[in-house]
Design a protein around this motif. Sequence first.
Motif, mmCIF file in Angstrom:
data_model
loop_
_atom_site.group_PDB
_atom_site.id
_atom_site.type_symbol
_atom_site.label_atom_id
_atom_site.label_comp_id
_atom_site.label_asym_id
_atom_site.label_seq_id
_atom_site.Cartn_x
_atom_site.Cartn_y
_atom_site.Cartn_z
ATOM 1 N N LYS A 113 0.727 -1.161 0.062
ATOM 2 C CA LYS A 113 -0.070 0.061 0.020
ATOM 3 C C LYS A 113 0.957 1.259 0.033
ATOM 4 O O LYS A 113 0.617 2.264 -0.785
ATOM 5 C CB LYS A 113 -0.972 -0.054 1.251
ATOM 6 N N LEU A 114 1.783 1.193 0.819
ATOM 7 C CA LEU A 114 2.829 2.183 0.926
ATOM 8 C C LEU A 114 3.751 2.636 -0.378
ATOM 9 O O LEU A 114 3.750 3.595 -0.897
ATOM 10 C CB LEU A 114 3.548 2.371 1.960
ATOM 11 N N LEU A 115 3.959 1.449 -1.110
ATOM 12 C CA LEU A 115 4.707 1.321 -2.335
ATOM 13 C C LEU A 115 3.914 2.063 -3.239
ATOM 14 O O LEU A 115 4.475 2.624 -4.514
ATOM 15 C CB LEU A 115 5.271 0.164 -2.697
ATOM 16 N N ALA A 116 2.389 1.744 -3.327
ATOM 17 C CA ALA A 116 1.629 1.984 -4.450
ATOM 18 C C ALA A 116 1.707 3.550 -4.470
ATOM 19 O O ALA A 116 1.422 4.194 -5.547
ATOM 20 C CB ALA A 116 0.221 1.783 -3.990
ATOM 21 N N ALA A 117 1.887 4.413 -3.364
ATOM 22 C CA ALA A 117 1.958 5.690 -3.365
ATOM 23 C C ALA A 117 3.395 6.534 -3.748
ATOM 24 O O ALA A 117 3.663 7.622 -3.810
ATOM 25 C CB ALA A 117 1.591 6.233 -1.837
ATOM 26 N N HIS A 118 4.338 5.368 -3.849
ATOM 27 C CA HIS A 118 5.605 5.760 -4.375
ATOM 28 C C HIS A 118 6.068 5.233 -5.494
ATOM 29 O O HIS A 118 7.327 4.657 -5.576
ATOM 30 C CB HIS A 118 6.633 5.455 -3.221
ATOM 31 N N GLY A 119 5.481 5.111 -6.538
ATOM 32 C CA GLY A 119 5.876 4.415 -7.782
ATOM 33 C C GLY A 119 5.473 3.047 -7.971
ATOM 34 O O GLY A 119 5.628 2.572 -9.256
ATOM 35 N N GLY A 120 5.034 2.278 -7.073
ATOM 36 C CA GLY A 120 4.346 0.952 -7.093
ATOM 37 C C GLY A 120 5.350 0.119 -7.850
ATOM 38 O O GLY A 120 6.656 -0.001 -7.094
ATOM 39 N N VAL A 121 5.237 -0.848 -8.948
ATOM 40 C CA VAL A 121 6.135 -1.571 -9.199
ATOM 41 C C VAL A 121 7.366 -1.011 -9.824
ATOM 42 O O VAL A 121 8.516 -1.633 -9.727
ATOM 43 C CB VAL A 121 5.578 -2.579 -10.491
ATOM 44 N N SER A 122 7.278 0.353 -10.125
ATOM 45 C CA SER A 122 8.571 1.011 -10.556
ATOM 46 C C SER A 122 9.446 1.566 -9.412
ATOM 47 O O SER A 122 10.401 1.996 -9.829
ATOM 48 C CB SER A 122 8.305 1.985 -11.662
ATOM 49 N N ALA A 123 8.780 1.199 -8.227
ATOM 50 C CA ALA A 123 9.847 1.894 -7.346
ATOM 51 C C ALA A 123 11.044 1.315 -6.873
ATOM 52 O O ALA A 123 11.289 0.170 -7.322
ATOM 53 C CB ALA A 123 9.104 1.665 -5.986
ATOM 54 N N VAL A 144 13.623 2.142 -2.168
ATOM 55 C CA VAL A 144 12.392 2.721 -1.677
ATOM 56 C C VAL A 144 11.357 1.485 -0.857
ATOM 57 O O VAL A 144 10.833 1.506 0.011
ATOM 58 C CB VAL A 144 11.601 3.309 -2.683
ATOM 59 N N ARG A 145 11.634 0.251 -1.565
ATOM 60 C CA ARG A 145 10.924 -0.962 -1.167
ATOM 61 C C ARG A 145 11.498 -1.269 0.215
ATOM 62 O O ARG A 145 10.738 -1.666 1.090
ATOM 63 C CB ARG A 145 11.210 -2.067 -2.238
ATOM 64 N N ASP A 166 -4.881 -14.980 -2.418
ATOM 65 C CA ASP A 166 -4.471 -15.806 -3.490
ATOM 66 C C ASP A 166 -5.441 -15.514 -4.704
ATOM 67 O O ASP A 166 -5.314 -15.368 -5.804
ATOM 68 C CB ASP A 166 -4.174 -17.225 -3.112
ATOM 69 N N TYR A 167 -6.901 -15.645 -4.113
ATOM 70 C CA TYR A 167 -7.748 -15.418 -5.091
ATOM 71 C C TYR A 167 -7.998 -14.267 -6.007
ATOM 72 O O TYR A 167 -8.240 -14.051 -7.017
ATOM 73 C CB TYR A 167 -9.345 -15.619 -4.500
ATOM 74 N N SER A 168 -7.534 -13.131 -5.080
ATOM 75 C CA SER A 168 -7.665 -11.775 -5.596
ATOM 76 C C SER A 168 -6.331 -11.590 -6.217
ATOM 77 O O SER A 168 -6.142 -10.321 -6.799
ATOM 78 C CB SER A 168 -7.919 -10.811 -4.435
ATOM 79 N N HIS A 169 -5.295 -12.284 -6.147
ATOM 80 C CA HIS A 169 -4.051 -12.032 -6.748
ATOM 81 C C HIS A 169 -3.488 -10.773 -6.186
ATOM 82 O O HIS A 169 -2.888 -9.835 -6.749
ATOM 83 C CB HIS A 169 -3.984 -11.970 -8.296
ATOM 84 N N ALA A 170 -3.473 -10.703 -4.775
ATOM 85 C CA ALA A 170 -2.900 -9.408 -4.295
ATOM 86 C C ALA A 170 -1.518 -9.490 -4.144
ATOM 87 O O ALA A 170 -0.768 -10.221 -3.915
ATOM 88 C CB ALA A 170 -3.727 -9.683 -2.738
ATOM 89 N N GLY A 171 -1.018 -8.185 -4.313
ATOM 90 C CA GLY A 171 0.358 -8.095 -4.337
ATOM 91 C C GLY A 171 0.667 -6.354 -4.956
ATOM 92 O O GLY A 171 -0.434 -5.652 -5.077
ATOM 93 N N LEU A 172 2.084 -6.280 -5.222
ATOM 94 C CA LEU A 172 2.159 -4.942 -5.351
ATOM 95 C C LEU A 172 1.846 -4.475 -6.899
ATOM 96 O O LEU A 172 1.440 -3.248 -7.068
ATOM 97 C CB LEU A 172 3.926 -4.793 -5.475
ATOM 98 N N ASP A 173 1.604 -5.431 -7.766
ATOM 99 C CA ASP A 173 1.053 -5.264 -9.153
ATOM 100 C C ASP A 173 -0.576 -5.061 -9.017
ATOM 101 O O ASP A 173 -1.018 -4.862 -9.840
ATOM 102 C CB ASP A 173 1.451 -6.110 -10.320
ATOM 103 N N ASN A 174 -1.000 -5.442 -8.041
ATOM 104 C CA ASN A 174 -2.454 -5.514 -7.755
ATOM 105 C C ASN A 174 -2.811 -5.215 -6.252
ATOM 106 O O ASN A 174 -3.405 -6.154 -5.639
ATOM 107 C CB ASN A 174 -3.201 -6.994 -8.259
#
Length: 449
Positions: A261-271, A275-276, A394-402
């Motif tokens: 959630k914090l990474l999503a506000a700091h570039g997401g997958v491109s962080a 930063v990660r 797992d069902y919702s594929h939760a992660g940095l890209d989602n």
Amino acid sequence: MPDNPRPQPSTFYRWMVLVFISIAMGGNYYIYDSINPLERIFIDHLGFTATQFAWLNSSYSVAAVATLLIGGIIIDRIGTKKALTAFAILCLLGALLTAARGQAPLMIAGRTVLGLGAESMIVAVTTALAKWFRGKELSFALGINLTIARLASVAADNSPTWAHSVFYPQGSAGPPNWRGPLLLAVGAGVLSLATALVYWLLETSAEKRYELGRAGEVDKLEFRGIFRFNISYWLVVGLCFTFYSAIFPFRTFAIDFFTNKLLAAHGGVSASEAVRILMHKQAGFFNSLLPLSAMVATPLFGLLVDRVGKRAWFMMFGSLLLMPVYLMMAYTNISLFVPVSLMGIAFSLIPAVMWPSVAYIVDQSRLGTAYALMTLIQQIGFFLLNLLIGNANDYSHAGLDNPGGYALGMWIFSILGFVGLALAILLRIRETGLHGHGLETITTAKSVV
């Protein structure tokens, strides 16, 4: 009467016992929470799924249920000093198995062994403290004991910060290490066993020189009495189930959720990797706010409830706090300080309000069964919710890209708040009616003769 009665242990001796026995218990708290910062590392580098990660704590809960059936009997048979040491050995063995190989089955087996030792150790510590402290002094000693243990949880959550080189032995640019943090947990297990052995020596020495109190009554589960409890008791059990199921399984997955959630506000997958790592450290800090806030708020709520009563009202208030916090985290960009602080207040209400309330509802002779049954049902909640949230992620594929994939799990937790509110309202109705036990009216002022 004996001609030369032995003296009581000195104050210094008793508080020295408290420190060592609390460090021993803190070791198993650290081992339990040591996996909290590791979910994403396990998923990305060991091939875990969120469901497999959930099994690490669900297997612990399965073992804890078995412990409730036999742990008290073992303590009665061999005594507190031997039992405490035996359970510390199990905790250390569980930590060693978990750190041995990066394979889910062996790690799950290790967490199962930990569950057998850790929950029994908590019972043994509580039982032993009753030999050394009495009356109001016992309540204070138990509070200090829990504070020290929760500090271990805070340390585990913040381990990516203070043990940065263990998580990233090749520097921030290198890959994270999964075994190093687990070896820290092994170290906590060694410390736990060492302090348990020191307690053995202290109690053995004291038995020769001092007059010790009797060990506290061990909470035992007697099946014959399960179906004779009244409705108020079952409503309290339901509240404990919903609140703890909404808090402890959340902590299992919170650091991964907070990090992404914090990474999503700091570039997401491109962080960047730097930063990660920074967001991972911040996530651990936010997760540690829950036990930190409980350390402060629990005694304050306890004093307030003893003064004003209104215990069902307090639980209604706690349920109202729980209902929005998960959705706030899932759907808004509000600072995590706000929902986590609200959750910490709600978390503090169970030990401050509901656990003491059982003593007003249940006869003294059946308190052991009442508390053991409540703890067993709570562990069932931990088992179910850990697996349910792991499967949901797992069902919702939760992660940095989602990051939106975490919302399903947050809805599940939020629903528990609604259930808690309904149970608190029913408890309020019950306790203000003809079959009430005084939960809404008993205060310290009225109890003084």
